[in-house]
Write a protein that holds these residues in place. Structure first.
Motif, PDB file in Angstrom:
ATOM      1  N   GLY A 176      92.359  33.028  45.559  1.00 53.71           N
ATOM      2  CA  GLY A 176      90.984  32.966  45.087  1.00 53.71           C
ATOM      3  C   GLY A 176      90.067  32.301  46.085  1.00 53.71           C
ATOM      4  N   VAL A 177      90.555  31.246  46.743  1.00 47.73           N
ATOM      5  CA  VAL A 177      89.776  30.587  47.796  1.00 47.73           C
ATOM      6  C   VAL A 177      89.609  31.533  48.976  1.00 47.73           C
ATOM      7  CG1 VAL A 177      89.772  28.696  49.465  1.00 47.73           C
ATOM      8  CG2 VAL A 177      90.466  28.265  47.098  1.00 47.73           C
ATOM      9  N   ARG A 178      90.700  32.148  49.401  1.00 50.77           N
ATOM     10  CA  ARG A 178      90.695  33.019  50.585  1.00 50.77           C
ATOM     11  C   ARG A 178      89.783  34.224  50.401  1.00 50.77           C
ATOM     12  NH1 ARG A 178      95.655  33.980  50.399  1.00 50.77           N
ATOM     13  NH2 ARG A 178      96.348  32.173  51.625  1.00 50.77           N
ATOM     14  N   CYS A 179      89.663  34.718  49.189  1.00 51.06           N
ATOM     15  CA  CYS A 179      88.954  35.981  48.946  1.00 51.06           C
ATOM     16  C   CYS A 179      87.681  35.823  48.121  1.00 51.06           C
ATOM     17  CB  CYS A 179      89.889  36.974  48.254  1.00 51.06           C
ATOM     18  SG  CYS A 179      91.324  37.440  49.246  1.00 51.06           S
ATOM     19  N   HIS A 180      87.117  34.601  48.086  1.00 49.42           N
ATOM     20  CA  HIS A 180      85.917  34.438  47.261  1.00 49.42           C
ATOM     21  C   HIS A 180      84.683  35.077  47.888  1.00 49.42           C
ATOM     22  CE1 HIS A 180      85.072  30.941  49.929  1.00 49.42           C
ATOM     23  NE2 HIS A 180      83.817  31.176  49.616  1.00 49.42           N
ATOM     24  N   SER A 181      84.663  35.184  49.214  1.00 51.45           N
ATOM     25  CA  SER A 181      83.517  35.800  49.882  1.00 51.45           C
ATOM     26  C   SER A 181      83.515  37.307  49.641  1.00 51.45           C
ATOM     27  CB  SER A 181      83.561  35.522  51.390  1.00 51.45           C
ATOM     28  OG  SER A 181      83.468  34.134  51.648  1.00 51.45           O
ATOM     29  N   TRP A 182      82.344  37.877  49.466  1.00 51.61           N
ATOM     30  CA  TRP A 182      82.253  39.301  49.167  1.00 51.61           C
ATOM     31  C   TRP A 182      82.665  40.163  50.356  1.00 51.61           C
ATOM     32  CZ3 TRP A 182      77.853  41.115  45.460  1.00 51.61           C
ATOM     33  CH2 TRP A 182      77.890  40.355  44.289  1.00 51.61           C
ATOM     34  N   SER A 183      82.685  39.603  51.556  1.00 53.71           N
ATOM     35  CA  SER A 183      83.118  40.347  52.736  1.00 53.71           C
ATOM     36  C   SER A 183      84.637  40.447  52.842  1.00 53.71           C
ATOM     37  CB  SER A 183      82.576  39.668  54.000  1.00 53.71           C
ATOM     38  OG  SER A 183      83.050  38.325  54.086  1.00 53.71           O
ATOM     39  N   ARG A 184      85.348  39.707  51.989  1.00 53.99           N
ATOM     40  CA  ARG A 184      86.801  39.681  52.005  1.00 53.99           C
ATOM     41  C   ARG A 184      87.360  40.706  51.016  1.00 53.99           C
ATOM     42  NH1 ARG A 184      89.895  38.247  55.203  1.00 53.99           N
ATOM     43  NH2 ARG A 184      91.366  37.415  53.694  1.00 53.99           N
ATOM     44  N   PRO A 185      88.657  41.031  51.089  1.00 50.08           N
ATOM     45  CA  PRO A 185      89.269  41.886  50.066  1.00 50.08           C
ATOM     46  C   PRO A 185      89.150  41.248  48.687  1.00 50.08           C
ATOM     47  CG  PRO A 185      90.725  41.638  51.961  1.00 50.08           C
ATOM     48  CD  PRO A 185      89.619  40.653  52.158  1.00 50.08           C
ATOM     49  N   ALA A 186      89.250  42.065  47.641  1.00 56.67           N
ATOM     50  CA  ALA A 186      89.127  41.548  46.282  1.00 56.67           C
ATOM     51  C   ALA A 186      90.247  40.565  45.966  1.00 56.67           C
ATOM     52  CB  ALA A 186      89.163  42.701  45.282  1.00 56.67           C
ATOM     53  N   PRO A 187      89.958  39.515  45.214  1.00 55.84           N
ATOM     54  CA  PRO A 187      91.011  38.577  44.808  1.00 55.84           C
ATOM     55  C   PRO A 187      92.057  39.276  43.943  1.00 55.84           C
ATOM     56  CG  PRO A 187      88.819  37.667  44.401  1.00 55.84           C
ATOM     57  CD  PRO A 187      88.631  39.110  44.720  1.00 55.84           C
TER      58      PRO A 187
END
Length: 362
Positions: A176-187
């Motif tokens: 959840g921390v790793r993927c919270h940014s919208w530019s990242r893959p979905a959590p």
């Protein structure tokens, strides 16, 4: 004061206090069973010690996600957020820092999670930890530190994989921390997706409120349809966006926001970029941040023996090596604004006139 003796125990106060009756205490396994029955079908369940890199014995009372939340709250990385820029370097008393931002994200996210019967403890853990990877000086730190690490410096990834790694958190929390940014893959979890929305909702609303309070912008700069749909105050705006996520998710079955309200959020965010983040004073502030952080990284990469604990094992990484550079980025990225700027002046002879200055209404 040692408290008030009452038979075989002591109480905090001498006057009569409320009793709790005959409590029926629930252990972790019983609480997990109750949680399982109460949560929505797609919510994350806490089972035992959780999926951790290093196996642990389960806690007697807390679920795995509650332990994650507590570890983050008690971590030095979380405390340092109090000294890191949200938007304004050297913030005034009532302006946000990274710490208050994290707390507001947690509030927005838990409000949504409770309404949707998702796992509140997991949402809290992700929200409180989501920005622990930010360096000093705001988002400019990513531009400053990025060239020095092969994978680039993304605060979301760095936070999960470097800053919080030593806490042995659950896979769901770190994801959840790793993927919270919208530019990242979905959590991987609905809870992580809730935090992604909560982060954007919170910063769009409170950054605008801070700028209005500082006299940098006027509420009237927002498009008329945004004001009509969402209101002028942070309270009205948060209420609009939180309700939109809850109602849309309940209808759609996936964490989402209806298109009209999502467009209003996007327009409000665009207004923030135009009038706050990219205004000349903010751009100058970012340039000053980048200059001082890069100078610090290069200094410590060239003098790795000056890093805290560098000689605990009897030696230090070779000056200028990749290991020394990464250690320098890790150290500088963890600094608070004040410590970074003070270190630059003390160790590098940095001219204080070249340090970032507070952004005011001028």
């Amino acid at each position: 004061m040692a408290g008030t003796t009452a038979g075989a125990v002591r109480r905090a106060h001498s006057d009569p206090t409320p009793g709790v009756g005959a409590p029926f205490m629930l252990g972790r396994e019983e609480r997990e069973a109750a949680e399982d029955a109460a949560l929505a079908a797609g919510a994350s369940r806490a089972i035992g010690a959780g999926r951790r890199a290093v196996e642990e014995e389960p806690d007697d009372w807390r679920t795995c996600f509650e332990r994650d939340r507590d570890r983050i709250l008690h971590s030095a990385a979380f405390r340092r957020l109090a000294g890191k820029t949200q938007v304004f370097v050297h913030p005034a008393d009532h302006q946000r820092t990274r710490l208050t931002h994290a707390l507001e994200v947690a509030q927005v996210a838990t409000a949504i999670a409770r309404a949707l019967r998702l796992n509140v403890a997991l949402v809290e853990a992700i929200a409180l930890g989501h920005d622990c990877g930010h360096g000093p000086g705001g988002h400019a730190s990513e531009d400053a530190l990025g060239p020095y690490v092969a994978e680039g410096y993304d605060h979301a990834v760095w936070g999960a994989d470097v800053v919080l790694a030593g806490l042995n958190l659950c896979a769901e929390t770190l994801d959840g921390v790793r993927c919270h940014s919208w530019s990242r893959p979905a959590p991987m979890t609905a809870e992580g997706e809730v935090v992604s929305w909560a982060d954007r909702i919170a910063y769009v609303c409170h950054d605008f409120e801070d700028a209005v309070a500082a006299g940098i912008v006027d509420p009237g700069v927002l498009p008329a349809d945004v004001l009509l749909r969402c209101g002028e105050t942070r309270r009205e705006q948060l209420d609009t966006f939180v309700r939109a996520v809850v109602t849309s998710t309940a209808r759609d079955g996936h964490v989402s926001m209806d298109a009209d309200t999502a467009e209003a959020l996007a327009q409000m965010r665009a207004a923030n970029y135009r009038h706050i983040y990219m205004r000349p004073a903010s751009v100058a502030q970012a340039s000053a941040v980048i200059a001082v952080l890069r100078a610090l990284v290069e200094h410590f990469a060239d003098h790795p023996g000056r890093l805290p604990g560098a000689r605990a094992d009897g030696g230090a990484a070779r000056a200028g090596s990749e290991a020394a550079l990464r250690a320098a980025v890790t150290y500088v990225g963890g600094m608070t604004d004040r410590f970074a700027f003070r270190t630059a002046v003390a160790d590098l002879g940095w001219d204080p006139a070249r340090l970032p200055v507070a952004v005011d209404a001028g």
